[in-house]
Write a protein that holds these residues in place. Structure first.
Motif, mmCIF file in Angstrom:
data_model
loop_
_atom_site.group_PDB
_atom_site.id
_atom_site.type_symbol
_atom_site.label_atom_id
_atom_site.label_comp_id
_atom_site.label_asym_id
_atom_site.label_seq_id
_atom_site.Cartn_x
_atom_site.Cartn_y
_atom_site.Cartn_z
ATOM 1 N N ARG A 209 -1.470 -4.962 -0.859
ATOM 2 C CA ARG A 209 -1.403 -3.949 -1.916
ATOM 3 C C ARG A 209 -2.274 -4.340 -3.107
ATOM 4 O O ARG A 209 -3.016 -3.518 -3.648
ATOM 5 C CB ARG A 209 0.041 -3.762 -2.375
ATOM 6 C CG ARG A 209 0.972 -3.167 -1.323
ATOM 7 C CD ARG A 209 0.610 -1.715 -1.019
ATOM 8 N NE ARG A 209 0.719 -0.870 -2.183
ATOM 9 C CZ ARG A 209 1.825 -0.226 -2.543
ATOM 10 N NH1 ARG A 209 2.921 -0.346 -1.796
ATOM 11 N NH2 ARG A 209 1.858 0.547 -3.605
ATOM 12 N N PHE A 210 -2.187 -5.627 -3.536
ATOM 13 C CA PHE A 210 -2.968 -6.083 -4.688
ATOM 14 C C PHE A 210 -4.456 -6.134 -4.353
ATOM 15 O O PHE A 210 -5.293 -5.817 -5.194
ATOM 16 C CB PHE A 210 -2.486 -7.464 -5.139
ATOM 17 C CG PHE A 210 -1.371 -7.398 -6.144
ATOM 18 C CD1 PHE A 210 -1.620 -7.557 -7.503
ATOM 19 C CD2 PHE A 210 -0.075 -7.167 -5.742
ATOM 20 C CE1 PHE A 210 -0.601 -7.478 -8.435
ATOM 21 C CE2 PHE A 210 0.966 -7.095 -6.660
ATOM 22 C CZ PHE A 210 0.694 -7.251 -8.009
ATOM 23 N N ALA A 211 -4.819 -6.538 -3.130
ATOM 24 C CA ALA A 211 -6.237 -6.621 -2.749
ATOM 25 C C ALA A 211 -6.872 -5.242 -2.785
ATOM 26 O O ALA A 211 -8.009 -5.067 -3.220
ATOM 27 C CB ALA A 211 -6.364 -7.239 -1.359
ATOM 28 N N GLY A 212 -6.148 -4.237 -2.324
ATOM 29 C CA GLY A 212 -6.681 -2.886 -2.332
ATOM 30 C C GLY A 212 -6.822 -2.317 -3.723
ATOM 31 O O GLY A 212 -7.739 -1.541 -4.002
ATOM 32 N N ARG A 213 -5.941 -2.737 -4.635
ATOM 33 C CA ARG A 213 -5.954 -2.155 -5.985
ATOM 34 C C ARG A 213 -6.867 -2.881 -6.948
ATOM 35 O O ARG A 213 -7.516 -2.280 -7.794
ATOM 36 C CB ARG A 213 -4.526 -2.162 -6.531
ATOM 37 C CG ARG A 213 -4.402 -1.567 -7.932
ATOM 38 C CD ARG A 213 -2.965 -1.414 -8.359
ATOM 39 N NE ARG A 213 -2.227 -0.521 -7.479
ATOM 40 C CZ ARG A 213 -0.943 -0.215 -7.661
ATOM 41 N NH1 ARG A 213 -0.268 -0.729 -8.660
ATOM 42 N NH2 ARG A 213 -0.328 0.606 -6.825
ATOM 43 N N TYR A 214 -6.945 -4.259 -6.849
ATOM 44 C CA TYR A 214 -7.663 -5.027 -7.864
ATOM 45 C C TYR A 214 -8.861 -5.809 -7.334
ATOM 46 O O TYR A 214 -9.573 -6.446 -8.099
ATOM 47 C CB TYR A 214 -6.710 -6.016 -8.548
ATOM 48 C CG TYR A 214 -5.580 -5.319 -9.269
ATOM 49 C CD1 TYR A 214 -5.803 -4.648 -10.460
ATOM 50 C CD2 TYR A 214 -4.283 -5.327 -8.744
ATOM 51 C CE1 TYR A 214 -4.771 -3.999 -11.124
ATOM 52 C CE2 TYR A 214 -3.245 -4.685 -9.396
ATOM 53 C CZ TYR A 214 -3.492 -4.023 -10.582
ATOM 54 O OH TYR A 214 -2.478 -3.381 -11.234
#
Length: 220
Positions: A209-214
């Motif tokens: 989730r974090f890799a896709g967003r940030y």
């Protein structure tokens, strides 16, 4: 097998005790450790030096020594937390020492030019940290955080040495009344493996989730 089935309620109670202690220690050590890491970044050596000494002490001492100190030494100075309270305090102090270093490493990996860019856009330090830096730091430190947390699940077995009735304490008591120690140990190992597996699955989900967003958020 009959003894193991008869002991299942005690294993369930021990697993619940281990789980909520682990959850409380993880939340406390993560929040306090991350806060101290950010404070160290903002205040410089006046905070970094005492934190380095704190980390040197609590990362260097064995868990059993810290727990015995909390359980046996604190009552001598008028602070009796009991077995469970002493275990929570001991593991929280150790956890803070590791979490500070994990989050400091995450903060150090952020490109300094990012701060200059946000200042140029008129963003203050607090807003930059909250909206830009910390989300990337969380993504960067997540694997190290999850690895430490999974190891901490197993470390809670040491708490049986100060009379906390967690999984390993019930395991030893069950072995004493059973003629099948291998089966009992295998069952206890399965409980610890299940707890660690849930944590690893959570880490993998949040990392995606974090890799896709940030994105990567590392120095460029």
């Amino acid at each position: 097998m009959d003894v193991l089935i008869a002991q299942l309620p005690r294993f369930a109670a021990a697993a619940w005790l281990t789980l909520w202690m682990f959850a409380l220690v993880t939340v406390l050590s993560t929040v306090i450790g991350a806060g101290l890491a950010v404070l160290s970044e903002a205040a410089g050596k006046w905070v970094a030096a005492p934190l380095a000494l704190f980390g040197w002490i609590f990362r260097g001492l064995p868990e059993l020594v810290v727990l015995l100190a909390c359980y046996l030494a604190l009552p001598a100075v008028g602070l009796d937390l009991g077995a469970v309270g002493s275990a929570i305090l001991g593991f929280t102090l150790i956890g803070i020492a590791y979490q500070v270093e994990i989050f400091r490493a995450g903060l150090a990996s952020i490109d300094r030019r990012l701060f200059e860019a946000t200042r140029a856009l008129g963003m203050g330090w607090s807003l930059t940290m909250r909206r830009i830096v910390l989300p990337q730091v969380v993504r960067i430190v997540l694997p190290a955080w999850a690895t430490f947390a999974a190891g901490n699940v197993k470390a809670f077995a040491v708490a049986s040495a100060i009379a906390v009735t967690e999984i390993m304490a019930v395991t030893r008591q069950t072995i004493a009344i059973s003629d099948q120690p291998f089966l009992v140990i295998l069952f206890a190992a399965g409980i610890y493996a299940a707890m660690a597996s849930v944590l690893m699955i959570f880490e993998a989900f949040v990392s995606r989730r974090f890799a896709g967003r940030y994105g990567s958020g590392t120095r460029g």
